[in-house]
Enzyme design. Structure first.
Site, PDB file in Angstrom:
ATOM      1  N   ASP A 109      -4.195 -13.219   3.618  1.00  0.00           N
ATOM      2  CA  ASP A 109      -5.481 -12.710   4.088  1.00  0.00           C
ATOM      3  C   ASP A 109      -6.639 -13.091   3.170  1.00  0.00           C
ATOM      4  OD1 ASP A 109      -4.348 -11.049   2.197  1.00  0.00           O
ATOM      5  OD2 ASP A 109      -4.673  -9.191   3.299  1.00  0.00           O
ATOM      6  N   HIS A 153       0.816  -1.224   0.000  1.00  0.00           N
ATOM      7  CA  HIS A 153       0.000   0.000   0.000  1.00  0.00           C
ATOM      8  C   HIS A 153       0.847   1.270   0.000  1.00  0.00           C
ATOM      9  CE1 HIS A 153      -3.694  -2.182   0.428  1.00  0.00           C
ATOM     10  NE2 HIS A 153      -3.341  -2.718   1.589  1.00  0.00           N
ATOM     11  N   ASP A 159      -2.450 -10.586  -2.527  1.00  0.00           N
ATOM     12  CA  ASP A 159      -3.025 -10.155  -1.264  1.00  0.00           C
ATOM     13  C   ASP A 159      -4.516  -9.884  -1.471  1.00  0.00           C
ATOM     14  OD1 ASP A 159      -2.010  -8.842   1.558  1.00  0.00           O
ATOM     15  OD2 ASP A 159      -3.700  -7.717   0.745  1.00  0.00           O
ATOM     16  N   HIS A 194      -6.222  -7.374  -0.508  1.00  0.00           N
ATOM     17  CA  HIS A 194      -6.464  -5.962  -0.798  1.00  0.00           C
ATOM     18  C   HIS A 194      -5.645  -5.501  -2.009  1.00  0.00           C
ATOM     19  CE1 HIS A 194      -7.015  -6.537   3.603  1.00  0.00           C
ATOM     20  NE2 HIS A 194      -8.112  -5.856   3.368  1.00  0.00           N
TER      21      HIS A 194
END
Length: 339
Positions: free
Chosen positions: A283, A160, A194, A196
């Site tokens: 995740d 991120h 991931d 996200h």
């Protein structure tokens, strides 16, 4: 369990970066990005006979500064040094106005270098984030010098982190920094699995013709970060067509996930990179407390096998994954498939 070992790069320099709360829309929640995450994976891989443990070697700040604004790195370093040992500071908000840098409030100044309030600073944060870069760069060096696979147990995660903004538990973009290390051998692909979307990795590679970025992630219409990750975002300039986003719905299970991954891997193969970086998030597991896919621990073996079939020198960089009881078994399934 039988199988070939791969280098697993680690450092414990991150352990004192232990935020307890994350601020979202002014409300504090328990922070899921805890120090035990890489240790649980390392211990499981070692017990399974899959890991050649390699301590991280320090790298130069210049490797960070060619991806991130030097003023951004310096701010995190200096801000952390101002904090008390047990203090935890979240940015006061998000600001694009450089005038906030004149504020007497450290939280207000931090807002200039943040796209959210979910990457808190502690005294140990800078050392932890820099050690994560060391882990990634050490892994990249191993791949560059002949290792078919290496696993970099980076913490905090990085995908991120943008050029000069932190958020989503991330401070420096470990995967993109590592990709720059591999570029000397030729073009590089980054495959982000991931849960996200990696807004930072997309932002840092969006106009590049030598780095392809492909991401499988939760649809940004309902999942973090919410402002990036649509199929319409395809790159610009020399990078046009080299930014590939694959959005998936809540409850996605392994069959649909694997079919989408196969398509992404076909695009990577067509790009013909000299090396591959995998931003590896666990995740996507059904038990993850901040996600809503339906993958099981054994499914990561199927993901690993699909990636291994690309037959590329590959650095696997740890990103998210917060179901602590499932991290070790998921990592064992994944690495077993690589070997």
């Amino acid at each position: 369990m039988s199988g070939a070992r791969i280098p697993v790069v680690w450092s414990d320099a991150h352990v004192d970066h232990a935020p307890t709360l994350q601020a979202i829309d002014g409300v504090d929640y328990p922070h899921p990005e805890v120090p035990s995450r890489p240790r649980l994976i390392r211990e499981a891989l070692d017990a399974a006979g899959l890991a050649d443990l390699v301590p991280a070697a320090p790298c130069d700040d210049l490797l960070v500064d060619r991806v991130h604004a030097p003023a951004y790195r310096q701010f995190i370093d200096e801000a952390c040094s101002e904090l008390d040992a047990d203090e935890q500071l979240a940015p006061a908000g998000v600001s694009a106005d450089s005038a906030v840098l004149e504020s007497d409030s450290l939280a207000v100044r931090a807002s200039y270098f943040a796209f959210g309030t979910d990457a808190p600073l502690m005294r140990a944060t800078y050392r932890a984030a820099r050690s994560a870069v060391d882990v990634a760069v050490t892994g990249a060096a191993l791949v560059k010098h002949g290792a078919p696979h290496a696993f970099a147990l980076c913490r905090p995660p990085g995908h991120h982190a943008e050029h000069d903004r932190m958020g989503g538990f991330c401070y420096f973009n470990n995967a993109v920094i590592a990709a720059h290390e591999l570029l000397s051998a030729g073009r590089v692909a980054i495959l982000d699995v991931d849960y996200h979307h990696g807004n930072g990795s997309q932002y840092l590679t969006y106009d590049r013709g030598d780095i392809l970025y492909a991401s499988l992630h939760a649809d940004p219409r309902w999942a973090y970060p919410g402002f990036s990750g649509t199929a319409a975002e395809r790159g610009t300039g020399e990078g046009e067509g080299l930014n590939l986003n694959y959005s998936l719905w809540p409850g996605t299970a392994i069959d649909d996930y694997a079919a989408t991954l196969a398509g992404a891997c076909e695009r990577i193969a067509a790009f013909a990179p000299a090396g591959l970086i995998v931003s590896l998030g666990f995740d996507t597991h059904a038990d993850d407390p901040i996600a809503s896919f339906a993958l099981r621990s054994e499914d990561f073996g199927r993901i690993g096998a699909e990636i291994a079939a690309l037959d590329l020198p590959t650095l696997h960089v740890l990103e998210g994954g917060y179901a602590l009881a499932r991290l070790g078994e998921s990592a064992v399934a994944y690495v077993s498939a690589l070997t």
